[in-house]
Design an enzyme around this catalytic site. Structure first.
Site, PDB file in Angstrom:
ATOM      1  N   LEU A  35      69.678  15.068  83.971  1.00 30.20           N
ATOM      2  CA  LEU A  35      68.717  16.154  83.737  1.00 30.20           C
ATOM      3  C   LEU A  35      68.488  16.394  82.250  1.00 30.20           C
ATOM      4  O   LEU A  35      69.403  16.270  81.436  1.00 30.20           O
ATOM      5  CB  LEU A  35      69.216  17.443  84.403  1.00 30.20           C
ATOM      6  CG  LEU A  35      69.413  17.368  85.918  1.00 30.20           C
ATOM      7  CD1 LEU A  35      69.771  18.753  86.472  1.00 30.20           C
ATOM      8  CD2 LEU A  35      68.173  16.822  86.627  1.00 30.20           C
ATOM      9  N   HIS A  39      63.242  18.629  83.336  1.00 34.51           N
ATOM     10  CA  HIS A  39      63.698  19.064  84.662  1.00 34.51           C
ATOM     11  C   HIS A  39      63.958  20.580  84.665  1.00 34.51           C
ATOM     12  O   HIS A  39      63.605  21.275  85.624  1.00 34.51           O
ATOM     13  CB  HIS A  39      65.010  18.361  85.036  1.00 34.51           C
ATOM     14  CG  HIS A  39      64.925  16.869  85.134  1.00 34.51           C
ATOM     15  ND1 HIS A  39      65.595  16.027  84.284  1.00 34.51           N
ATOM     16  CD2 HIS A  39      64.257  16.058  86.005  1.00 34.51           C
ATOM     17  CE1 HIS A  39      65.353  14.760  84.621  1.00 34.51           C
ATOM     18  NE2 HIS A  39      64.545  14.754  85.648  1.00 34.51           N
ATOM     19  N   GLN A  63      62.758   3.479  95.952  1.00 31.85           N
ATOM     20  CA  GLN A  63      61.649   3.446  94.990  1.00 31.85           C
ATOM     21  C   GLN A  63      61.902   2.503  93.816  1.00 31.85           C
ATOM     22  O   GLN A  63      61.108   2.460  92.877  1.00 31.85           O
ATOM     23  CB  GLN A  63      61.306   4.865  94.511  1.00 31.85           C
ATOM     24  CG  GLN A  63      62.341   5.514  93.627  1.00 31.85           C
ATOM     25  CD  GLN A  63      62.041   6.990  93.409  1.00 31.85           C
ATOM     26  OE1 GLN A  63      62.129   7.806  94.333  1.00 31.85           O
ATOM     27  NE2 GLN A  63      61.647   7.345  92.197  1.00 31.85           N
ATOM     28  N   LYS A 151      54.256  14.679  83.928  1.00 30.73           N
ATOM     29  CA  LYS A 151      54.725  13.438  83.288  1.00 30.73           C
ATOM     30  C   LYS A 151      54.494  12.239  84.217  1.00 30.73           C
ATOM     31  O   LYS A 151      54.099  11.170  83.771  1.00 30.73           O
ATOM     32  CB  LYS A 151      56.209  13.602  82.955  1.00 30.73           C
ATOM     33  CG  LYS A 151      56.992  12.331  82.738  1.00 30.73           C
ATOM     34  CD  LYS A 151      56.655  11.701  81.413  1.00 30.73           C
ATOM     35  CE  LYS A 151      57.589  10.589  81.019  1.00 30.73           C
ATOM     36  NZ  LYS A 151      57.763   9.545  82.019  1.00 30.73           N
ATOM     37  N   ASP A 152      54.780  12.452  85.495  1.00 32.50           N
ATOM     38  CA  ASP A 152      54.558  11.416  86.508  1.00 32.50           C
ATOM     39  C   ASP A 152      53.326  11.839  87.311  1.00 32.50           C
ATOM     40  O   ASP A 152      53.428  12.265  88.463  1.00 32.50           O
ATOM     41  CB  ASP A 152      55.796  11.277  87.396  1.00 32.50           C
ATOM     42  CG  ASP A 152      57.028  10.951  86.572  1.00 32.50           C
ATOM     43  OD1 ASP A 152      57.151   9.814  86.126  1.00 32.50           O
ATOM     44  OD2 ASP A 152      57.840  11.863  86.319  1.00 32.50           O
TER      45      ASP A 152
HETATM   46  P1  AMP Z   1      62.984  12.185  87.724  1.00 27.88           P
HETATM   47  O1  AMP Z   1      64.382  12.705  87.662  1.00 27.88           O
HETATM   48  O2  AMP Z   1      62.613  11.306  86.584  1.00 27.88           O
HETATM   49  O3  AMP Z   1      62.632  11.603  89.076  1.00 27.88           O
HETATM   50  O4  AMP Z   1      62.041  13.446  87.562  1.00 27.88           O
HETATM   51  C1  AMP Z   1      62.171  14.554  88.407  1.00 27.88           C
HETATM   52  C2  AMP Z   1      61.017  15.484  88.192  1.00 27.88           C
HETATM   53  O5  AMP Z   1      61.005  15.914  86.825  1.00 27.88           O
HETATM   54  C3  AMP Z   1      59.655  14.815  88.447  1.00 27.88           C
HETATM   55  O6  AMP Z   1      58.803  15.749  89.089  1.00 27.88           O
HETATM   56  C4  AMP Z   1      59.184  14.504  87.064  1.00 27.88           C
HETATM   57  O7  AMP Z   1      57.780  14.415  86.945  1.00 27.88           O
HETATM   58  C5  AMP Z   1      59.723  15.685  86.286  1.00 27.88           C
HETATM   59  N1  AMP Z   1      59.809  15.366  84.865  1.00 27.88           N
HETATM   60  C6  AMP Z   1      60.410  14.300  84.297  1.00 27.88           C
HETATM   61  N2  AMP Z   1      60.234  14.311  82.956  1.00 27.88           N
HETATM   62  C7  AMP Z   1      59.475  15.403  82.681  1.00 27.88           C
HETATM   63  C8  AMP Z   1      58.939  15.954  81.488  1.00 27.88           C
HETATM   64  N3  AMP Z   1      59.117  15.384  80.299  1.00 27.88           N
HETATM   65  N4  AMP Z   1      58.212  17.091  81.567  1.00 27.88           N
HETATM   66  C9  AMP Z   1      57.989  17.674  82.789  1.00 27.88           C
HETATM   67  N5  AMP Z   1      58.482  17.208  83.944  1.00 27.88           N
HETATM   68  C10 AMP Z   1      59.206  16.083  83.900  1.00 27.88           C
END
Ligand code: AMP
Length: 284
Positions: A35, A39, A63, A151-152
């Site tokens: 995290l 997050h 994935q 971001k995604d």
């Molecule tokens: P992940 O752990 O990479 O699967 O991300 C979990 C969630 O956090 C997803 O909804 C991502 O889009 C979001 N997230 C990841 N990086 C960022 C960021 N820099 N800013 C905002 N949300 C993010």
């Protein structure tokens, strides 16, 4: 109180049932752990709307392509739990792979259309894995609200489509990208970057901003994309998978700036694949 840790679907459901019996609304923030402030911003965003917040931490094998970074994906469960605690989260849901996908598991959720552009062709099966795990998480948690980062951006649109199409009774909240002071979007994968690559990485955002400015000044998408591709190559990104101007809703390719659009990029820096996107016209 530190967050409760649920390892099984049954224990998550019993926690949520207790909250629901007290009339409390429940939000879910799905993550793969490691995290960071991005997050945590999602946790803070959902806390504005719901009394209870669950953060799921699950590195979803479905994935990841065979041979990609599933095994080396950063894992830091203890630190993650402390961060969830500090952000006021109520529970961490951290199932094992066997809990999520028991022997005999055979169902896939696939969203057509939106998954066929941008990252889709470069990561076959990726969004099927995302849609499948997110559908399961929503059903397991029974949440009222779930937050995803812009971001995604393609993932956010795929999840919105999936939740609508399956009549899942929850709201999806999209949260703007959190960046480092130099513009690099926070990502768990930034940990893979060497110091030299980390110094180059913010160029991605800077080049996107230049391309967005050109589009706003009347450049065609083809012109702005070619300019950005060349600038990325010159900065050391290789390969540049795509630079694309797309409609913010449908993700359909645009030939010039029209309505609400996003400029999206995927490019490799050494062994690390970076993605980013910005709204165009940019939010001012
Ligand atoms: P992940 O752990 O990479 O699967 O991300 C979990 C969630 O956090 C997803 O909804 C991502 O889009 C979001 N997230 C990841 N990086 C960022 C960021 N820099 N800013 C905002 N949300 C993010």
């Amino acid at each position: 109180m530190p967050p409760a840790i649920a390892r099984s679907v049954a224990s998550l459901r019993s926690l949520v049932a207790g909250w629901r019996a007290a009339g409390e609304r429940v939000a879910l923030v799905p993550t793969m752990g490691a995290l960071h402030r991005g997050h945590i911003t999602l946790v803070e965003a959902v806390r504005q709307h719901c009394r209870r917040v669950v953060v799921s931490i699950f590195v979803n094998p479905l994935q990841f392509a065979p041979g990609s970074d599933f095994n080396r994906y950063p894992r830091s469960f203890e630190t993650d739990c402390r961060q969830v605690d500090a952000a006021g989260g109520d529970a961490v849901f951290a199932p094992s792979v066997e809990e999520m996908y028991p022997a005999g598991f055979a169902t896939e959720v696939r969203v057509a259309g939106l998954t066929e552009t941008l990252c889709g062709p470069f990561r076959p099966g990726h969004f099927d894995g995302v849609a499948t795990v997110v559908a399961k998480l929503f059903i397991q948690c029974g949440c009222d609200l779930a937050a995803f980062g812009e971001k995604d951006y393609q993932q956010l649109q795929v999840v919105r489509r999936m939740a609508t199409d399956l009549d899942l009774p929850l709201t999806i909240l999209g949260v703007p990208t959190v960046r480092e002071p130099d513009g690099l979007a926070l990502s768990s994968r930034n940990a893979y970057l060497s110091p030299a690559e980390r110094a180059i990485a913010p160029r991605l955002y800077a080049i996107m901003q230049q391309a967005a400015a050109a589009l706003e000044a009347g450049a065609t998408a083809a012109g702005a994309e070619a300019m950005a591709r060349k600038a990325l190559k010159d900065a050391g990104f290789n390969p540049v998978e795509y630079v694309e101007l797309v409609d913010a809703e449908s993700l359909a390719r645009l030939d010039r700036l029209r309505g609400q659009a996003r400029l999206a990029v995927a490019a490799w820096l050494g062994q690390t694949r970076l993605i980013d996107n910005i709204p165009v016209p940019s939010a001012r």
